[in-house]
Design a protein around this motif. Structure first.
Motif, PDB file in Angstrom:
ATOM      1  N   LYS A   1      46.087  26.636  47.051  1.00 43.48           N
ATOM      2  CA  LYS A   1      46.233  27.524  48.216  1.00 43.48           C
ATOM      3  C   LYS A   1      46.555  28.959  47.800  1.00 43.48           C
ATOM      4  O   LYS A   1      47.234  29.700  48.515  1.00 43.48           O
ATOM      5  CB  LYS A   1      47.341  27.015  49.161  1.00 43.48           C
ATOM      6  CG  LYS A   1      47.195  25.569  49.585  1.00 43.48           C
ATOM      7  CD  LYS A   1      45.894  25.302  50.311  1.00 43.48           C
ATOM      8  CE  LYS A   1      45.808  23.839  50.750  1.00 43.48           C
ATOM      9  NZ  LYS A   1      44.506  23.539  51.391  1.00 43.48           N
ATOM     10  N   LYS A   2      46.085  29.345  46.625  1.00 44.10           N
ATOM     11  CA  LYS A   2      46.316  30.695  46.124  1.00 44.10           C
ATOM     12  C   LYS A   2      45.078  31.178  45.381  1.00 44.10           C
ATOM     13  O   LYS A   2      44.336  30.365  44.819  1.00 44.10           O
ATOM     14  CB  LYS A   2      47.510  30.736  45.152  1.00 44.10           C
ATOM     15  CG  LYS A   2      48.865  30.458  45.767  1.00 44.10           C
ATOM     16  CD  LYS A   2      49.948  30.519  44.694  1.00 44.10           C
ATOM     17  CE  LYS A   2      51.312  30.226  45.286  1.00 44.10           C
ATOM     18  NZ  LYS A   2      52.384  30.256  44.258  1.00 44.10           N
ATOM     19  N   ALA A   3      44.884  32.498  45.373  1.00 45.99           N
ATOM     20  CA  ALA A   3      43.875  33.076  44.484  1.00 45.99           C
ATOM     21  C   ALA A   3      44.366  32.973  43.046  1.00 45.99           C
ATOM     22  O   ALA A   3      45.566  32.823  42.792  1.00 45.99           O
ATOM     23  CB  ALA A   3      43.603  34.535  44.859  1.00 45.99           C
ATOM     24  N   PHE A   4      43.453  33.061  42.115  1.00 44.78           N
ATOM     25  CA  PHE A   4      43.773  32.817  40.713  1.00 44.78           C
ATOM     26  C   PHE A   4      44.916  33.705  40.220  1.00 44.78           C
ATOM     27  O   PHE A   4      45.894  33.217  39.637  1.00 44.78           O
ATOM     28  CB  PHE A   4      42.521  33.040  39.853  1.00 44.78           C
ATOM     29  CG  PHE A   4      42.774  32.975  38.369  1.00 44.78           C
ATOM     30  CD1 PHE A   4      43.014  31.767  37.746  1.00 44.78           C
ATOM     31  CD2 PHE A   4      42.777  34.132  37.598  1.00 44.78           C
ATOM     32  CE1 PHE A   4      43.255  31.690  36.377  1.00 44.78           C
ATOM     33  CE2 PHE A   4      43.005  34.070  36.233  1.00 44.78           C
ATOM     34  CZ  PHE A   4      43.247  32.844  35.625  1.00 44.78           C
ATOM     35  N   TYR A   5      44.817  35.011  40.432  1.00 49.05           N
ATOM     36  CA  TYR A   5      45.826  35.913  39.879  1.00 49.05           C
ATOM     37  C   TYR A   5      47.154  35.825  40.630  1.00 49.05           C
ATOM     38  O   TYR A   5      48.211  36.128  40.054  1.00 49.05           O
ATOM     39  CB  TYR A   5      45.291  37.350  39.840  1.00 49.05           C
ATOM     40  CG  TYR A   5      44.284  37.524  38.731  1.00 49.05           C
ATOM     41  CD1 TYR A   5      44.693  37.663  37.420  1.00 49.05           C
ATOM     42  CD2 TYR A   5      42.918  37.493  38.998  1.00 49.05           C
ATOM     43  CE1 TYR A   5      43.769  37.781  36.386  1.00 49.05           C
ATOM     44  CE2 TYR A   5      41.991  37.615  37.974  1.00 49.05           C
ATOM     45  CZ  TYR A   5      42.421  37.764  36.666  1.00 49.05           C
ATOM     46  OH  TYR A   5      41.515  37.866  35.653  1.00 49.05           O
ATOM     47  N   SER A   6      47.128  35.417  41.886  1.00 47.02           N
ATOM     48  CA  SER A   6      48.384  35.142  42.589  1.00 47.02           C
ATOM     49  C   SER A   6      49.076  33.930  41.973  1.00 47.02           C
ATOM     50  O   SER A   6      50.299  33.903  41.820  1.00 47.02           O
ATOM     51  CB  SER A   6      48.112  34.908  44.072  1.00 47.02           C
ATOM     52  OG  SER A   6      47.582  36.057  44.680  1.00 47.02           O
ATOM     53  N   PHE A   7      48.268  32.931  41.607  1.00 52.15           N
ATOM     54  CA  PHE A   7      48.812  31.742  40.949  1.00 52.15           C
ATOM     55  C   PHE A   7      49.414  32.108  39.594  1.00 52.15           C
ATOM     56  O   PHE A   7      50.502  31.635  39.234  1.00 52.15           O
ATOM     57  CB  PHE A   7      47.691  30.715  40.771  1.00 52.15           C
ATOM     58  CG  PHE A   7      48.117  29.469  40.036  1.00 52.15           C
ATOM     59  CD1 PHE A   7      48.693  28.404  40.707  1.00 52.15           C
ATOM     60  CD2 PHE A   7      47.951  29.368  38.663  1.00 52.15           C
ATOM     61  CE1 PHE A   7      49.088  27.254  40.031  1.00 52.15           C
ATOM     62  CE2 PHE A   7      48.342  28.229  37.969  1.00 52.15           C
ATOM     63  CZ  PHE A   7      48.913  27.168  38.663  1.00 52.15           C
ATOM     64  N   ILE A   8      48.714  32.948  38.836  1.00 54.23           N
ATOM     65  CA  ILE A   8      49.204  33.374  37.520  1.00 54.23           C
ATOM     66  C   ILE A   8      50.530  34.122  37.660  1.00 54.23           C
ATOM     67  O   ILE A   8      51.480  33.892  36.895  1.00 54.23           O
ATOM     68  CB  ILE A   8      48.161  34.256  36.816  1.00 54.23           C
ATOM     69  CG1 ILE A   8      46.906  33.443  36.470  1.00 54.23           C
ATOM     70  CG2 ILE A   8      48.745  34.882  35.553  1.00 54.23           C
ATOM     71  CD1 ILE A   8      47.144  32.318  35.499  1.00 54.23           C
TER      72      ILE A   8
END
Length: 363
Positions: A293-300
């Motif tokens: 439920k997150k974009a990749f860089y938000s997850f990072i």
């Protein structure tokens, strides 16, 4: 006409070397750019040779431009970031670039001195000997890096090994050029120096093919983050994946990205993760949007913040928050503070103060 050519080639060399040094130091936090800088440098080097072929007088000695000291260094830094998942400090960057800077100064001096003074031959001898040493040292260090890798080879692994093999070949050619310089000929029936530029052209072709087929990221991380947040959900609607497959891919991502701590690499990207997991980029985007439920860089950013939360109580006051931000993979202390406060509601310094108070109470 000769004076005009001398001025033009000297100006071209200084501008090219200045651009190289500027982009080299700016690439520390974006290690994939070392590969891009290498391809640009090869182009500048080949153009330098073409200028000599077209415009130089037949009796004028061709001084070697010190780009030859850059190639193996750039490959090693690229491989170091890829295998070790670490960036290098500014002090290390200065040490890596010092031989190039020294030879650039010697190049300018030799260029401005009369040819009969002997500076041209002396500089060339020192330069070719330094190239042999640089190629051998950095190529050997690169071999040690990829020989320790236990995972199946990716296209990036293949490129690194191809370029390393090419550089070992350049060691032989550079030795023949040095021998030819002092013996007055190689005894092989042809000039060796043009073969060096053939090797450079092959190296450029390998890098170009890699960039076209693998899409090496060269834009700013912040720009990619904005792009992911805005466009990621749109990508997820293309060719929806079955739920079971999404779960399996999430397990693979967790093992490669979290358990191996790839998220701490400042250069981590969807392209890098795709290479390491063999999952296409567009499917990775779907997994992050649907499963996490997150974009990749938000997850990072969240993973790095969680890592910082665990590290602060362990370190106490033994390390600065600025150093911690780089350890966590952030490109600056400002972005570290912003993401940390969004995630926890307090700044890293406030969190550390509370953690230290709790530790004293427990003791």
């Amino acid at each position: 006409m000769e004076e005009l050519f001398v001025s033009a080639i000297l100006i071209y060399t200084l501008i090219s070397c200045g651009c190289f040094l500027l982009t080299f130091f700016r690439a520390r936090k974006h290690p994939y750019r070392f590969l891009v800088i290498g391809s640009w440098t090869m182009c500048a080097h080949i153009v330098y040779k073409l200028i000599w072929i077209v415009a130089a007088d037949k009796g004028q000695y061709e001084l070697p431009v010190p780009f030859g000291l850059a190639y193996s260094m750039l490959l090693y830094l690229f491989a170091h970031a890829y295998y070790q998942m670490k960036t290098v400090s500014r002090w290390q960057m200065l040490c890596f670039s010092s031989p190039f800077c020294l030879h650039l100064v010697l190049f300018v001096i030799a260029w401005l001195r009369p040819q009969e003074s002997g500076w041209a031959i002396g500089y060339s001898s020192v330069y070719y000997a330094s190239c042999i040493l640089s190629l051998l040292v950095y190529a050997t260090m690169t071999v040690r890096l990829y020989s320790r890798s236990k995972r199946p080879p990716t296209p990036t692994d293949v490129l690194i090994r191809q370029l390393t093999l090419l550089y070992f070949g350049l060691v032989v050619l550079t030795y023949l050029v040095l021998y030819e310089l002092h013996a007055g000929g190689s005894g092989m029936g042809f000039e060796v120096r043009p073969m060096v530029f053939l090797f450079l052209a092959i190296g450029f072709a390998l890098v170009l093919k890699y960039r076209l087929t693998r899409g090496v990221p060269i834009v700013d991380v912040k720009a990619r983050l904005i792009d992911e947040d805005n466009a990621g959900l749109a990508d997820a609607t293309v060719s929806e994946l079955p739920s079971g497959l999404v779960q399996h891919m999430a397990d693979v991502i967790d093992k490669e990205l979290i358990q191996s701590k790839l998220f701490l690499n400042p250069a981590v990207s969807l392209d890098m993760l795709s290479q390491r997991t063999s999952i296409p980029r567009h499917q990775l985007t779907q997994v992050f949007n649907r499963y996490y439920k997150k974009a990749f860089y938000s997850f990072i950013a969240a993973a790095r913040t969680e890592y910082a939360i665990t590290r602060i109580p362990e370190m106490g006051d033994t390390i600065t928050l600025d150093s911690l931000s780089y350890e966590c993979g952030f490109n600056s202390k400002t972005s570290f503070n912003r993401y940390f406060k969004e995630y926890t509601g307090m700044t890293p310094s406030e969190y550390r103060s509370i953690a230290n108070q709790m530790l004293h109470i427990q003791q």
